[in-house]
Design an enzyme around this catalytic site. Structure first.
Site, PDB file in Angstrom:
ATOM      1  N   SER A  49       0.738  -1.186   0.387  1.00  0.00           N
ATOM      2  CA  SER A  49      -0.062  -0.030  -0.130  1.00  0.00           C
ATOM      3  C   SER A  49       0.604   1.566   0.185  1.00  0.00           C
ATOM      4  O   SER A  49       0.068   2.456   0.049  1.00  0.00           O
ATOM      5  CB  SER A  49      -1.192  -0.173   1.526  1.00  0.00           C
ATOM      6  OG  SER A  49      -0.213  -0.335   2.631  1.00  0.00           O
ATOM      7  N   THR A 150      -1.680   4.008   4.336  1.00  0.00           N
ATOM      8  CA  THR A 150      -0.808   4.657   4.387  1.00  0.00           C
ATOM      9  C   THR A 150       0.018   4.546   5.158  1.00  0.00           C
ATOM     10  O   THR A 150       0.036   4.546   6.869  1.00  0.00           O
ATOM     11  CB  THR A 150      -1.534   6.199   4.650  1.00  0.00           C
ATOM     12  OG1 THR A 150      -2.487   6.324   3.367  1.00  0.00           O
ATOM     13  CG2 THR A 150      -0.788   7.726   4.246  1.00  0.00           C
ATOM     14  N   THR A 168       1.692   6.747   0.392  1.00  0.00           N
ATOM     15  CA  THR A 168       0.563   5.953  -0.487  1.00  0.00           C
ATOM     16  C   THR A 168       0.249   5.559  -1.608  1.00  0.00           C
ATOM     17  O   THR A 168       0.750   6.501  -2.131  1.00  0.00           O
ATOM     18  CB  THR A 168      -0.868   6.195   0.175  1.00  0.00           C
ATOM     19  OG1 THR A 168      -1.605   4.839  -0.090  1.00  0.00           O
ATOM     20  CG2 THR A 168      -1.000   7.066  -0.111  1.00  0.00           C
ATOM     21  N   ARG A 178      -7.528   9.287  -9.020  1.00  0.00           N
ATOM     22  CA  ARG A 178      -8.080   9.612  -7.840  1.00  0.00           C
ATOM     23  C   ARG A 178      -6.915   9.666  -6.591  1.00  0.00           C
ATOM     24  O   ARG A 178      -5.634   8.897  -7.027  1.00  0.00           O
ATOM     25  CB  ARG A 178      -9.077   7.462  -7.347  1.00  0.00           C
ATOM     26  CG  ARG A 178      -8.874   8.053  -6.173  1.00  0.00           C
ATOM     27  CD  ARG A 178      -8.220   7.186  -5.113  1.00  0.00           C
ATOM     28  NE  ARG A 178      -8.387   7.395  -3.093  1.00  0.00           N
ATOM     29  CZ  ARG A 178      -8.045   6.771  -2.583  1.00  0.00           C
ATOM     30  NH1 ARG A 178      -6.745   6.954  -2.587  1.00  0.00           N
ATOM     31  NH2 ARG A 178      -8.901   7.041  -1.668  1.00  0.00           N
ATOM     32  N   THR A 201      -4.515   7.395   8.119  1.00  0.00           N
ATOM     33  CA  THR A 201      -4.795   6.592   7.409  1.00  0.00           C
ATOM     34  C   THR A 201      -5.628   5.889   7.280  1.00  0.00           C
ATOM     35  O   THR A 201      -6.168   5.638   8.518  1.00  0.00           O
ATOM     36  CB  THR A 201      -3.292   5.293   7.882  1.00  0.00           C
ATOM     37  OG1 THR A 201      -3.706   4.268   7.356  1.00  0.00           O
ATOM     38  CG2 THR A 201      -3.078   5.187   9.565  1.00  0.00           C
ATOM     39  N   GLY A 202      -6.546   5.140   6.363  1.00  0.00           N
ATOM     40  CA  GLY A 202      -7.178   4.485   6.578  1.00  0.00           C
ATOM     41  C   GLY A 202      -7.994   5.232   4.836  1.00  0.00           C
ATOM     42  O   GLY A 202      -7.024   5.626   3.821  1.00  0.00           O
TER      43      GLY A 202
HETATM   44  N1  GLY Z   1      -5.053   6.936   2.894  1.00  0.00           N
HETATM   45  C1  GLY Z   1      -4.322   6.767   1.584  1.00  0.00           C
HETATM   46  C2  GLY Z   1      -5.569   6.882   0.704  1.00  0.00           C
HETATM   47  O1  GLY Z   1      -6.807   6.722   0.891  1.00  0.00           O
HETATM   48  O2  GLY Z   1      -5.090   6.823  -0.112  1.00  0.00           O
END
Ligand code: GLY
Length: 298
Positions: A49, A150, A168, A178, A201-202
């Site tokens: 990730s 992340t 990330t 995106r 993070t998330g």
């Molecule tokens: N937190 C990483 C993302 O949604 O790209």
């Protein structure tokens, strides 16, 4: 002299903060420690990730996001949807130090990196390609593996200066173009030397609607401890409704006194802390009311 410290998200934050610690021992600044730590996760192909090894977008292309922010100066640099480089954190730092802008995306970010002498490399590993092909043929719903997401890293050096960074590959198999919370100052990261720093993070689609990192720092400015600020920020989000308990998010924080905190709306989150005495991993135990195990639809 302040005791240096580094805090990073997830289990893969452990080798990252250890690298931050080595940067400190070599006389590096908080920003050096942030960059050194995050590069470890970016260059580890087993971290799916972040950086090299990150899962690609729906077209099978790895697009990376990263940002840094400097506590004493409020300087910041970020890159979004960057293709072809394994260590976007270093490019984000270069944007901060050498560009007159804060945030470069896509082809413009790539051209900037090339002008700055960064070498293009393959970012898609064979394993990531295999998983993308499996997703494409079977449309397998992406299961978030343990330790997903992340890397955010907050550090304070022996002069008391703070810095934060975030990197990330974003949501696996995302729409091309995106960008989530990670490179957005205030959402994925925020720092103010007068208070402290935070990183999130998330699922970016949740985090960036609440500017979670800015919120954590401002809650600390208002007197909350890092731990309490993280809890209150996540709670602000989950109280908007069940949707925000289902979209996983977590935050970490470090204040200028060297106190740390971390909280999440799920029970998989852990974060790593390095001090000169050693490194440790802290497992977060959320209140069930803040998770999707809680059935109320309020
Ligand atoms: N937190 C990483 C993302 O949604 O790209």
């Amino acid at each position: 002299m302040t005791r240096p410290i580094a805090v990073a998200t997830w289990r893969f934050g452990l080798p990252a903060v250890e690298a931050s610690g080595r940067a400190f021992q070599e006389g590096g600044s908080a920003m050096d420690a942030v960059e050194a730590g995050i590069r470890v996760a970016e260059l580890d192909p087993s971290v799916d990730s972040v950086g090299y090894g990150g899962l690609p977008n729906a077209d099978g292309v790895v697009q990376l996001d990263a940002a840094v922010m400097d506590g004493p100066t409020h300087e910041a640099g970020a890159v979004g949807a960057l293709e072809g480089f394994r260590t976007p954190i270093s490019i984000a730092r270069r944007v901060m130090e050498r560009s007159r802008h804060v945030f470069l995306v896509g082809e413009g970010a790539r051209q900037f990196a090339l002008r700055e002498g960064f070498q293009e490399e393959t970012t898609l590993t064979e394993e990531a390609k295999r998983r993308w092909e499996e997703w494409r043929t079977k449309r397998v719903a992406h299961q978030q593996p343990a330790g997903h997401d992340t890397i955010g890293l907050v550090a304070m050096d022996s002069t008391g200066n703070l810095a934060v960074g975030c990197s990330t590959s974003g949501l696996a198999f995302k729409e091309p173009g995106r960008v989530g919370d990670s490179p957005l100052i205030g959402s994925g990261l925020y720092v103010d030397n007068e208070v402290g720093g935070a990183s999130a993070t998330g699922v970016g689609e949740a985090i960036l609607r609440f500017c979670l990192s800015f919120l954590v720092v401002e809650l600390m400015r208002n007197g909350l401890s890092p731990q309490e600020a993280c809890v209150q920020a996540i709670r602000r989000m989950v109280r908007k409704g069940r949707k925000f308990r289902k979209l996983h998010a977590a935050v970490i924080a470090l204040d200028r006194s060297g106190r740390v905190g971390g909280y999440a709306n799920h029970d998989r989150f852990s974060y790593a802390v390095w001090t000169p005495e050693g490194a440790q991993l802290i497992q977060v135990k959320p209140d069930p009311q803040d998770t999707d195990a809680w059935e109320s639809d309020s």
